[in-house]
Design an enzyme around this catalytic site. Structure first.
Site, PDB file in Angstrom:
ATOM      1  N   LYS A  29      39.922  46.080  53.071  1.00 31.84           N
ATOM      2  CA  LYS A  29      40.323  45.242  51.574  1.00 31.84           C
ATOM      3  C   LYS A  29      40.417  46.503  50.787  1.00 31.84           C
ATOM      4  O   LYS A  29      41.350  46.570  49.929  1.00 31.84           O
ATOM      5  CB  LYS A  29      38.875  44.623  51.192  1.00 31.84           C
ATOM      6  CG  LYS A  29      38.760  43.366  51.652  1.00 31.84           C
ATOM      7  CD  LYS A  29      37.590  42.584  50.855  1.00 31.84           C
ATOM      8  CE  LYS A  29      37.393  41.313  51.525  1.00 31.84           C
ATOM      9  NZ  LYS A  29      36.389  40.239  51.043  1.00 31.84           N
ATOM     10  N   ASP A  53      37.944  36.743  45.664  1.00 29.71           N
ATOM     11  CA  ASP A  53      36.727  36.578  45.879  1.00 29.71           C
ATOM     12  C   ASP A  53      35.915  36.114  44.836  1.00 29.71           C
ATOM     13  O   ASP A  53      35.141  35.230  45.040  1.00 29.71           O
ATOM     14  CB  ASP A  53      36.149  37.687  46.398  1.00 29.71           C
ATOM     15  CG  ASP A  53      36.340  38.004  47.879  1.00 29.71           C
ATOM     16  OD1 ASP A  53      36.772  37.154  48.643  1.00 29.71           O
ATOM     17  OD2 ASP A  53      36.636  39.414  48.232  1.00 29.71           O
ATOM     18  N   SER A  63      24.104  44.312  44.952  1.00 29.13           N
ATOM     19  CA  SER A  63      25.138  45.162  44.244  1.00 29.13           C
ATOM     20  C   SER A  63      26.426  45.691  44.942  1.00 29.13           C
ATOM     21  O   SER A  63      26.968  46.702  44.702  1.00 29.13           O
ATOM     22  CB  SER A  63      24.302  46.449  43.481  1.00 29.13           C
ATOM     23  OG  SER A  63      23.730  46.966  44.669  1.00 29.13           O
TER      24      SER A  63
END
Length: 296
Positions: free
Chosen positions: A69, A104, A133
């Site tokens: 990604k 997403d 996180s």
């Protein structure tokens, strides 16, 4: 049936043996009548190979998953705001140049709104609690930020969002990337537990509970009440231990696979320009759920 006019799409990543994306996209091609096919491009060396083989093949767009990604984001000459904020993209479009998009957070936000849009209504004096996180937390928080701040332009702002995670540096990085908004806070675990009645939505973004992943969740089952809605983004297994325990406390549950479904739907819209009918989405959801149950 495929022809020379059939448009090619696919998923790029490694490993991809258990990817569910082909089930989503090929089902949507069938439902909509769009002349397209969605293939699996599994290779661990995409960074070395580059995108040229896909472009030469005439591929129109790809979904991108781990571990590519961040790399995908660097390959585009046009990037969306979410990709820029996260420095990562899960979608590449090959139309006029290369465009990078991240769906997403959009998928997560749509999952929440389908359950109860009040959960992301900034005019309601409640709090959202995000557990974790990592990249998923960052994408979800970006989408929530856009939703809350868009609403705030016309209404008073009462809602707060809290991040609870073990990695303080990552929490600070998320806060910085969002511009340190006044509605985002980092309480201690003790403060969260003490004020649990203030929360209406809890979003669990860590891999704890995923098939093959051990560890303890940040909060245990004693935290939940019937006033809470839990969205655990893990979808394999269909119900994590955290979800099972929250259900025993009568909490509302947003299924983790909804995020997978709705981020895929947004990708499909970007790939094709099609506006999906509700009955198509319902059909694809039933196919996806059946496949997930078969993989137990």
């Amino acid at each position: 049936m495929y022809s020379k006019h059939t448009e090619i799409f696919g998923i790029l990543g490694f490993p991809l043996g258990h990817t569910l994306s082909p089930w989503i996209h090929n089902s949507l091609f069938k439902q909509s009548g769009y002349d397209g096919v969605y293939l699996v491009f599994e290779n661990e060396h995409w960074k070395q190979i580059g995108l040229k083989p896909l472009l030469d093949l005439g591929v129109k767009g790809v979904s991108v998953t781990i571990p590519f990604k961040e790399w995908a984001y660097t390959q585009a000459n046009e990037v969306c705001e979410a990709s820029k904020t996260m420095a990562a993209s899960n979608t590449l479009l090959f139309r006029n140049g290369i465009s990078a998009v991240n769906t997403d957070g959009t998928g997560a936000l749509e999952s929440i709104k389908q359950m109860n849009s009040d959960l992301v209504n900034s005019g309601i004096e409640k709090k959202i609690l995000v557990l974790g996180s990592g990249g998923s937390a960052k994408g979800i928080l970006f989408a929530i930020a856009k939703e809350l701040e868009g609403y705030h332009k016309q209404h008073s702002f009462k809602r707060k969002v809290h991040i609870l995670a073990r990695n303080k540096e990552a929490k600070n990085e998320i806060e910085q990337s969002l511009g340190k908004p006044f509605w985002l806070e980092q309480p201690s675990k003790e403060e969260v537990i003490q004020n649990k009645e203030d929360y209406d939505l809890i979003i669990h973004t860590t891999p704890v509970g995923m098939k093959g992943v051990g560890g303890e969740p940040i909060l245990d089952s004693h935290f939940f009440t019937k006033k809470h809605t839990l969205f655990d983004i893990v979808y394999n297994p269909l119900e994590t231990d955290l979800v099972k325990e929250a259900k025993k406390k009568k909490a509302e549950i947003i299924p983790g696979y909804h995020m997978l479904l709705y981020q895929g739907i947004r990708q499909f819209e970007l790939f094709t320009g099609e506006t999906l009918k509700k009955k198509w989405i319902q059909k694809v959801e039933s196919i996806l759920l059946k496949e997930l149950k078969n993989r137990k």
